[in-house]
Design a protein around this motif. Structure first.
Motif, short mmCIF file in Angstrom:
data_model
loop_
_atom_site.label_atom_id
_atom_site.label_comp_id
_atom_site.label_asym_id
_atom_site.label_seq_id
_atom_site.Cartn_x
_atom_site.Cartn_y
_atom_site.Cartn_z
N GLU A 1 -1.04 36.01 26.53
CA GLU A 1 -1.53 37.33 26.13
C GLU A 1 -1.59 38.28 27.34
OE1 GLU A 1 -5.55 39.13 24.21
OE2 GLU A 1 -4.78 37.29 23.31
N GLN A 2 -2.16 37.81 28.43
CA GLN A 2 -2.27 38.64 29.64
C GLN A 2 -0.89 38.93 30.23
OE1 GLN A 2 -4.48 36.81 32.80
NE2 GLN A 2 -4.02 38.44 34.24
N LEU A 3 -0.03 37.91 30.32
CA LEU A 3 1.30 38.09 30.89
C LEU A 3 2.16 39.04 30.06
CD1 LEU A 3 2.08 34.41 31.92
CD2 LEU A 3 1.62 36.32 33.46
N SER A 4 1.95 39.02 28.74
CA SER A 4 2.74 39.86 27.84
C SER A 4 2.46 41.35 28.01
CB SER A 4 2.49 39.44 26.39
OG SER A 4 3.03 38.15 26.18
N GLU A 5 1.41 41.68 28.73
CA GLU A 5 1.15 43.09 29.02
C GLU A 5 2.21 43.65 29.97
OE1 GLU A 5 -2.88 43.41 30.41
OE2 GLU A 5 -3.68 42.51 28.56
N MET B 1 0.52 38.54 39.53
CA MET B 1 0.61 37.74 38.33
C MET B 1 -0.69 37.00 38.10
SD MET B 1 3.96 35.65 37.30
CE MET B 1 4.46 35.84 35.64
N ASN B 2 -1.36 36.62 39.19
CA ASN B 2 -2.68 36.02 39.08
C ASN B 2 -3.44 36.27 40.37
OD1 ASN B 2 -2.08 33.96 41.00
ND2 ASN B 2 -1.06 32.79 39.42
N ASN B 3 -4.73 36.04 40.34
CA ASN B 3 -5.55 36.25 41.53
C ASN B 3 -6.02 34.92 42.11
OD1 ASN B 3 -5.37 39.05 41.40
ND2 ASN B 3 -6.99 39.14 39.86
N LEU B 4 -5.30 33.86 41.87
CA LEU B 4 -5.66 32.55 42.36
C LEU B 4 -5.19 32.38 43.79
CD1 LEU B 4 -4.74 30.60 39.13
CD2 LEU B 4 -7.01 31.28 39.89
N PRO B 5 -5.79 31.42 44.51
CA PRO B 5 -5.38 31.21 45.90
C PRO B 5 -3.89 30.90 46.01
CG PRO B 5 -7.28 29.86 45.34
CD PRO B 5 -6.80 30.48 44.07
N VAL C 1 2.68 29.79 31.14
CA VAL C 1 2.98 30.92 30.25
C VAL C 1 2.15 30.80 28.97
CG1 VAL C 1 4.76 32.03 28.83
CG2 VAL C 1 5.28 31.33 31.18
N ASN C 2 2.07 29.60 28.38
CA ASN C 2 1.30 29.41 27.16
C ASN C 2 -0.17 29.78 27.37
OD1 ASN C 2 3.61 28.45 25.91
ND2 ASN C 2 3.04 26.30 26.12
#
Length: 179
Positions: A142-146, A1-5, A137-138
């Protein structure tokens, strides 16, 4: 979902609920739990509530109404988010509902007597958790909606789920994995 730590979350051997445990390392070491619990069926799909909090090892339960203030809030939040793709890998036809444990009126009644923020007319801690998820989410819609479809429910308005529109107020968020 993300590349954060994030911390490494390990799945437990639960049969009904799906649970991940990890250790929050900050001013103290705290075992945290992320739990997906089936709550209902909607449109033929099982809806799982996303729960999160400190893990009470003695009782085997989650304490979801405490603020640990352990100095690693972003890593902890990223760890919670990192379990969403893992959840959908095994449960692609399921739905996740995200609500806050601080989003019900009883929370306000329990918070006010011990409030450290000295709230007068409005509880500043009310819905703080769901606001954090909405902000994420806000910001990343755009990225999550993929990969995901989002619906939101505003209880004060229609009390039904509608297509999620960023920056609108929602008390609950439904997350579907796109096929």
């Amino acid at each position: 979902m993300n590349n954060l730590p994030s911390y490494k979350a390990e799945k437990t051997a639960e049969e009904i609920k799906i649970q991940y445990l990890f250790e929050s390392v900050g001013t103290k070491n705290i075992i945290k739990a992320i739990e997906y619990t089936p709550v209902t069926v909607m449109g033929g799909r099982t809806v799982y509530n996303l729960g999160f909090g400190d893990y009470d090892e003695a009782l085997g339960t989650i304490i979801d109404d405490v603020n640990s203030n352990n100095g690693d809030m972003y890593i902890v939040f990223n760890t919670v988010l990192s379990t969403v793709p893992m959840f959908f890998e095994k449960n692609e036809d399921s739905v996740i509902i995200v609500s806050g444990s601080d989003s019900h009126n009883e929370f306000i009644n329990n918070c006010l007597p011990t409030c450290k923020k000295k709230c007068i007319n409005e509880c500043k801690n009310y819905q703080r958790r769901i606001k954090t998820y909405r902000y994420y989410v806000n910001k990343n819609f755009e990225q999550l909606s993929e990969e995901y479809i989002f619906f939101g429910r505003n209880i004060a308005k229609a009390n039904t789920f509608v297509q999620y529109i960023p920056d609108n107020h929602y008390d609950d968020i439904l997350v579907y994995k796109k096929k």
